[in-house]
Design a protein around this motif. Structure first.
Motif, PDB file in Angstrom:
ATOM      1  N   GLU A  50       0.843  -1.186   0.000  1.00 42.31           N
ATOM      2  CA  GLU A  50       0.000   0.000   0.000  1.00 42.31           C
ATOM      3  C   GLU A  50       0.880   1.238   0.000  1.00 42.31           C
ATOM      4  O   GLU A  50       2.008   1.211   0.494  1.00 42.31           O
ATOM      5  CB  GLU A  50      -0.890  -0.021   1.251  1.00 42.31           C
ATOM      6  N   GLN A  51       0.348   2.311  -0.552  1.00 41.07           N
ATOM      7  CA  GLN A  51       1.070   3.575  -0.513  1.00 41.07           C
ATOM      8  C   GLN A  51       0.086   4.721  -0.325  1.00 41.07           C
ATOM      9  O   GLN A  51      -1.106   4.574  -0.570  1.00 41.07           O
ATOM     10  CB  GLN A  51       1.895   3.776  -1.777  1.00 41.07           C
ATOM     11  N   ASP A  52       0.628   5.845   0.134  1.00 42.56           N
ATOM     12  CA  ASP A  52      -0.186   7.038   0.318  1.00 42.56           C
ATOM     13  C   ASP A  52      -0.634   7.575  -1.036  1.00 42.56           C
ATOM     14  O   ASP A  52      -0.006   7.315  -2.063  1.00 42.56           O
ATOM     15  CB  ASP A  52       0.601   8.129   1.044  1.00 42.56           C
ATOM     16  N   VAL A  53      -1.718   8.352  -1.012  1.00 47.02           N
ATOM     17  CA  VAL A  53      -2.199   9.034  -2.204  1.00 47.02           C
ATOM     18  C   VAL A  53      -2.094  10.530  -1.948  1.00 47.02           C
ATOM     19  O   VAL A  53      -2.547  11.028  -0.919  1.00 47.02           O
ATOM     20  CB  VAL A  53      -3.662   8.641  -2.517  1.00 47.02           C
ATOM     21  N   ILE A  54      -1.485  11.225  -2.886  1.00 44.77           N
ATOM     22  CA  ILE A  54      -1.345  12.679  -2.783  1.00 44.77           C
ATOM     23  C   ILE A  54      -2.362  13.311  -3.721  1.00 44.77           C
ATOM     24  O   ILE A  54      -2.421  12.967  -4.905  1.00 44.77           O
ATOM     25  CB  ILE A  54       0.079  13.125  -3.170  1.00 44.77           C
ATOM     26  N   LYS A  69      -4.675  12.697  -8.659  1.00 45.98           N
ATOM     27  CA  LYS A  69      -4.176  11.819  -7.600  1.00 45.98           C
ATOM     28  C   LYS A  69      -2.830  11.268  -8.035  1.00 45.98           C
ATOM     29  O   LYS A  69      -2.709  10.702  -9.110  1.00 45.98           O
ATOM     30  CB  LYS A  69      -5.168  10.703  -7.308  1.00 45.98           C
ATOM     31  N   GLY A  83       2.102   8.395  -3.557  1.00 46.69           N
ATOM     32  CA  GLY A  83       2.916   8.934  -2.477  1.00 46.69           C
ATOM     33  C   GLY A  83       3.893   7.899  -1.947  1.00 46.69           C
ATOM     34  O   GLY A  83       4.270   6.959  -2.649  1.00 46.69           O
ATOM     35  N   ARG A  84       4.265   8.058  -0.702  1.00 46.72           N
ATOM     36  CA  ARG A  84       5.224   7.151  -0.073  1.00 46.72           C
ATOM     37  C   ARG A  84       4.605   5.780   0.187  1.00 46.72           C
ATOM     38  O   ARG A  84       3.433   5.680   0.532  1.00 46.72           O
ATOM     39  CB  ARG A  84       5.681   7.719   1.262  1.00 46.72           C
ATOM     40  N   LYS A 126       3.686   2.503   2.319  1.00 46.22           N
ATOM     41  CA  LYS A 126       3.381   2.313   3.733  1.00 46.22           C
ATOM     42  C   LYS A 126       3.974   0.990   4.216  1.00 46.22           C
ATOM     43  O   LYS A 126       4.050   0.025   3.469  1.00 46.22           O
ATOM     44  CB  LYS A 126       1.871   2.277   3.956  1.00 46.22           C
TER      45      LYS A 126
END
Length: 147
Positions: A35-39, A54, A57-58, A60
């Protein structure tokens, strides 16, 4: 373009490999997730329209839970003991969850980077009960790669 005709994997047999040692008696694996962040980028276009884009991001960190029947093997206990007493250089390890086919050939590896045990739980014990005792190990990891 035609898609390849591949059989889906059947949840048959799993193993945990840590420091080159494989424990194959794992009966359940849950929580494997990348999983990763969404900016969200909010902006106006050159013609004045409001748009939301969208962006990735980084990544997780994650947790995976393993269940196996209780045996005399104390590798789980020793690993969590290192983490509990702050020996993180000994506790933090690289490893993999391995999925095997019916002929015991590895078909997929989920490589865990900088993994260490968060908790170890022994199933409830009741006199006269005929259920198998199990131990549940929760491992936290910083990154997962699929091989």
């Amino acid at each position: 373009m035609a898609l390849p005709d591949l059989d889906s994997a059947v949840a048959h047999s799993f193993g945990l490999e840590v420091d080159g040692i494989v424990i194959k008696q794992i009966t359940e694996v849950s929580g494997l997730r990348m999983e990763q962040d969404v900016i969200e980028l909010r902006q106006n276009t050159s013609d004045g329209k409001y748009v939301v884009k969208k962006l990735p991001g980084r990544p997780k960190a994650g947790e995976v839970t393993l269940v196996r029947g209780l045996t005399a093997d104390n590798s789980f206990e020793q690993w969590i003991k290192n983490a509990r007493f702050g020996k993180m250089t000994d506790a933090r390890k690289g490893g993999a969850i391995i999925v095997y086919d019916f002929e015991n050939n590895p078909i997929k590896r989920y490589k865990l980077l900088n993994a260490w045990p968060k908790s170890l739980e022994i199933s409830s014990m009741k006199a006269g009960d005929t259920n198998v005792l199990t131990e549940t190990l929760t491992i936290t990891y910083e990154q997962m790669e699929v091989e």
